[in-house]
Design an enzyme around this catalytic site. Structure first.
Site, PDB file in Angstrom:
ATOM      1  N   GLU A   1       0.803  -1.062   0.038  1.00 41.68           N
ATOM      2  CA  GLU A   1       0.039   0.032   0.090  1.00 41.68           C
ATOM      3  C   GLU A   1       0.728   1.096  -0.237  1.00 41.68           C
ATOM      4  O   GLU A   1       1.385   1.639   1.107  1.00 41.68           O
ATOM      5  CB  GLU A   1      -0.896  -0.171   1.253  1.00 41.68           C
ATOM      6  CG  GLU A   1      -1.737  -1.127   1.458  1.00 41.68           C
ATOM      7  CD  GLU A   1      -3.058  -1.433   0.079  1.00 41.68           C
ATOM      8  OE1 GLU A   1      -3.113  -0.365  -0.347  1.00 41.68           O
ATOM      9  OE2 GLU A   1      -3.274  -2.348  -0.061  1.00 41.68           O
TER      10      GLU A   1
ATOM     11  N   CYS B   1      -2.155   9.445   2.360  1.00 48.13           N
ATOM     12  CA  CYS B   1      -1.618   9.083   1.147  1.00 48.13           C
ATOM     13  C   CYS B   1      -2.712   9.066   0.159  1.00 48.13           C
ATOM     14  O   CYS B   1      -2.426   9.441  -1.033  1.00 48.13           O
ATOM     15  CB  CYS B   1      -1.489   7.404   1.403  1.00 48.13           C
ATOM     16  SG  CYS B   1      -2.941   6.817   1.955  1.00 48.13           S
TER      17      CYS B   1
HETATM   18  P1  NAD Z   1       8.319   4.809   4.599  1.00 44.96           P
HETATM   19  O1  NAD Z   1       8.241   4.080   3.342  1.00 44.96           O
HETATM   20  O2  NAD Z   1       9.649   5.506   4.746  1.00 44.96           O
HETATM   21  O3  NAD Z   1       8.443   3.641   5.618  1.00 44.96           O
HETATM   22  C1  NAD Z   1       7.562   2.899   5.864  1.00 44.96           C
HETATM   23  C2  NAD Z   1       7.774   1.682   6.737  1.00 44.96           C
HETATM   24  O4  NAD Z   1       8.761   0.952   6.183  1.00 44.96           O
HETATM   25  C3  NAD Z   1       8.466   2.153   8.110  1.00 44.96           C
HETATM   26  O5  NAD Z   1       8.051   1.294   9.237  1.00 44.96           O
HETATM   27  C4  NAD Z   1       9.894   2.028   7.783  1.00 44.96           C
HETATM   28  O6  NAD Z   1      10.829   1.741   9.105  1.00 44.96           O
HETATM   29  C5  NAD Z   1      10.049   0.740   6.964  1.00 44.96           C
HETATM   30  N1  NAD Z   1      11.199   0.646   6.076  1.00 44.96           N
HETATM   31  C6  NAD Z   1      11.990   1.692   5.579  1.00 44.96           C
HETATM   32  N2  NAD Z   1      12.829   1.247   4.818  1.00 44.96           N
HETATM   33  C7  NAD Z   1      12.632  -0.052   4.796  1.00 44.96           C
HETATM   34  C8  NAD Z   1      13.294  -1.149   4.291  1.00 44.96           C
HETATM   35  N3  NAD Z   1      14.346  -0.935   3.273  1.00 44.96           N
HETATM   36  N4  NAD Z   1      12.891  -2.414   4.388  1.00 44.96           N
HETATM   37  C9  NAD Z   1      11.727  -2.583   5.009  1.00 44.96           C
HETATM   38  N5  NAD Z   1      11.199  -1.693   5.686  1.00 44.96           N
HETATM   39  C10 NAD Z   1      11.557  -0.422   5.522  1.00 44.96           C
HETATM   40  O7  NAD Z   1       6.895   5.469   4.731  1.00 44.96           O
HETATM   41  P2  NAD Z   1       6.572   6.570   5.531  1.00 44.96           P
HETATM   42  O8  NAD Z   1       7.565   7.708   5.468  1.00 44.96           O
HETATM   43  O9  NAD Z   1       6.709   6.042   7.076  1.00 44.96           O
HETATM   44  O10 NAD Z   1       5.080   6.931   5.442  1.00 44.96           O
HETATM   45  C11 NAD Z   1       4.692   7.656   4.540  1.00 44.96           C
HETATM   46  C12 NAD Z   1       4.281   7.003   3.363  1.00 44.96           C
HETATM   47  O11 NAD Z   1       3.236   5.982   3.165  1.00 44.96           O
HETATM   48  C13 NAD Z   1       3.791   7.910   2.129  1.00 44.96           C
HETATM   49  O12 NAD Z   1       4.462   7.661   0.930  1.00 44.96           O
HETATM   50  C14 NAD Z   1       2.185   7.641   2.206  1.00 44.96           C
HETATM   51  O13 NAD Z   1       1.673   8.023   0.976  1.00 44.96           O
HETATM   52  C15 NAD Z   1       2.127   6.129   2.197  1.00 44.96           C
HETATM   53  N6  NAD Z   1       1.057   5.653   2.648  1.00 44.96           N
HETATM   54  C16 NAD Z   1       0.339   4.825   2.018  1.00 44.96           C
HETATM   55  C17 NAD Z   1      -0.862   4.048   2.669  1.00 44.96           C
HETATM   56  C18 NAD Z   1      -1.769   3.313   1.599  1.00 44.96           C
HETATM   57  O14 NAD Z   1      -2.710   2.655   2.229  1.00 44.96           O
HETATM   58  N7  NAD Z   1      -1.633   3.391   0.199  1.00 44.96           N
HETATM   59  C19 NAD Z   1      -1.292   4.586   3.880  1.00 44.96           C
HETATM   60  C20 NAD Z   1      -0.562   5.473   4.569  1.00 44.96           C
HETATM   61  C21 NAD Z   1       0.714   5.847   4.140  1.00 44.96           C
END
Ligand code: NAD
Length: 481
Positions: free
Chosen positions: A254, A287
């Site tokens: 997502e 998002c």
């Molecule tokens: P992010 O991608 O930076 O981090 C998300 C999660 O992934 C965190 O727990 C982070 O620690 C982990 N992570 C980071 N690098 C990783 C790796 N290499 N391997 C595994 N895990 C890793 O996102 P964010 O900044 O926390 O959140 C904002 C983003 O989330 C925005 O892009 C937003 O659009 C998206 N989002 C999408 C939805 C949806 O349902 N489509 C809902 C909420 C947020």
């Protein structure tokens, strides 16, 4: 200090390592969270694997429903504590916790509790000739996929955690939950509720937190994990998908969005002010927020005036103030990124409102609600997910042009269409390449409704029957007919 949940025990990280949990509104620590090592994550995965392979959890549907109802009741019992965490840890304005960030999502767990017993886990296909010419009856079993690694973002932290946990548990999976480093307590608090208020057996739920986002990589690369259920940015989602390929681990992603709000030329524009300003809720950290406003050229000046007035009326504020909807952004890194993109916007388009840090909020990671007009559909601020309180207004010539501009994005998460003619709006909605569309303010977010993205907004679906199926495998058994 909060605790990890590993193999049924609330405990600290190996060596007692911790890190500070920072309140984005004050820039001060609200306390500590366990800082897991690779070894801690390894034990969590082993516990989830053991509980899945060697307990009756995956087969005992009634017990799972019972545990999920206990979980729901526990969330209600701790509702004020959870509200406090959302406000303090994630900077969610308290007003928003009375809607989808908390109050209206708690009963969602009931939906999954029901699915634990009511879903068609066995489907009979009556005896008839198979492709081999042999008459056979077939039973299709929908079995839990196994061990789930749930990795979640900070912006919709608690709901993401609750949704993933509930769906995984209802399906009969076991789970390792890794919340964002910025919102560890939204995960650890759920672990505590599970231990203190439910009969969920040891190892079925594990919660690990850490300062290093790469803790998630340990989960992603482990062959004992059967499904990576990820919510976060598109960049990280791509990296996870590439890593998952090594073990052919299933992924549900997502991801990000850059959704369009298409105002058709017959819409009641003045009535849309609140809806347009809503893009700044939780400082624009959603998002599916419609961060591109598409206005018909014939009513462009009128639309810009409505948006300008709506943005000028917005003020950043302390998230504990019940009148505030624009709180801080998550951290200094996010604020700098947003400000860099705003600077880019100043070169590409016409700045109408905001454009920097609010001088009236000197402490906290605040960004002014910012409105850009005359934005080219290919401009950086029309293409990149900014994830801040920033709206790009784009003019269009006719409905075909609006559809073309709305679809001119690598993302395809959501959209909105406004028109005084619902039939016409639905016609436009059908042409949009997005996972959800809201028409004239109608809301698609509900536990029984699939949510997810087209294109680079994701893979698979959250919520609804489609979302639940992500946690299941299909097994076909053939019997002599
Ligand atoms: P992010 O991608 O930076 O981090 C998300 C999660 O992934 C965190 O727990 C982070 O620690 C982990 N992570 C980071 N690098 C990783 C790796 N290499 N391997 C595994 N895990 C890793 O996102 P964010 O900044 O926390 O959140 C904002 C983003 O989330 C925005 O892009 C937003 O659009 C998206 N989002 C999408 C939805 C949806 O349902 N489509 C809902 C909420 C947020």
């Amino acid at each position: 200090m909060t605790s990890l949940l590993i193999n049924g025990v609330l405990r600290q990280a190996a060596g007692g390592r911790t890190y500070q949990n920072i309140n984005p509104a004050t820039e001060a620590s609200i306390g500590e969270a366990p800082d897991c090592s690779r070894a801690d994550a390894d034990i969590a995965i082993a516990s989830a694997r053991e509980a899945f392979d060697n307990s009756t959890w995956s087969r005992d549907h009634e017990f799972r429903a019972h545990c999920l109802r206990q979980f729901r009741d526990g969330l209600y019992a701790e509702q004020e504590e959870l509200r406090n965490i959302l406000v303090q840890e994630a900077g969610v304005p308290v007003a928003l916790t009375h809607s989808i960030w908390l109050d209206t999502m708690l009963d969602a767990v009931s939906y999954w509790a029901d699915l634990a017993t009511n879903y068609p886990y066995e489907v009979q296909i009556s005896a008839r000739d198979t492709l081999a010419g042999v008459t056979s009856a077939r039973t299709v079993l929908r079995e839990p996929i196994g061990v789930v690694a749930a990795i979640t973002p900070w912006n919709y932290s608690l709901p993401s955690n609750v949704f993933k946990l509930s769906a995984a548990l209802a399906a009969g999976c076991t789970i390792v939950l890794k919340p964002s480093p910025d919102t560890p307590w939204s995960g650890t608090e759920l672990g505590r509720i599970i231990v203190e208020r439910t009969d969920i057996p040891a190892g079925v739920v594990n919660v690990v937190t850490g300062a290093d986002p790469l803790l998630g990589e340990v989960l992603v690369q482990d062959p004992r994990v059967d499904l990576i259920h990820f919510t976060g940015s598109t960049g990280v989602g791509k990296r996870i998908m590439a890593s998952a390929a090594d073990n052919v681990t299933r992924v549900c992603l997502e991801l990000g969005g850059k959704s369009a709000n298409v105002i058709l030329d017959d819409a009641d524009l003045p009535s849309l002010a609140a809806q347009i300003a809503g893009v700044c809720a939780h400082a624009g950290q959603g998002c599916a927020l419609t961060t591109r406003l598409l206005l018909p050229r014939s009513r462009y000046d009128e639309g810009v005036a409505v948006a300008k007035a709506a943005f000028e009326a917005l003020r950043c504020g302390d998230p504990t103030d019940p009148d505030v909807i624009v709180g801080p952004v998550m951290n200094a890194r996010q604020r700098e990124r947003i400000l860099r993109l705003i600077d880019k916007g100043k070169q590409e388009a016409r700045l109408v409102v905001g454009g920097g840090r609010p001088d009236y909020m000197p402490v906290g990671y605040y960004v002014e609600p910012t409105l850009f007009c005359d934005v080219d559909p290919d401009a950086v601020i029309a293409q990149e997910e900014i994830f801040g309180p920033v709206l790009a207004v784009i003019p269009y010539e006719n409905d075909d042009d609006a559809v073309r501009i709305a679809n001119n994005s690598v993302f395809g998460l959501s959209a909105a269409v406004h028109s005084s003619d619902t039939h016409r709006a639905v016609g436009v909605a059908r042409r949009l390449r997005t996972g959800t569309v809201g028409i004239n303010g109608a809301v698609w977010l509900a536990v029984d409704t699939p949510f997810g993205g087209y294109k680079q907004s994701g893979l698979g679906r959250d919520l609804g029957a489609e979302g639940f199926a992500e946690f299941l495998e299909a097994k076909s058994i053939a019997l002599p007919g």
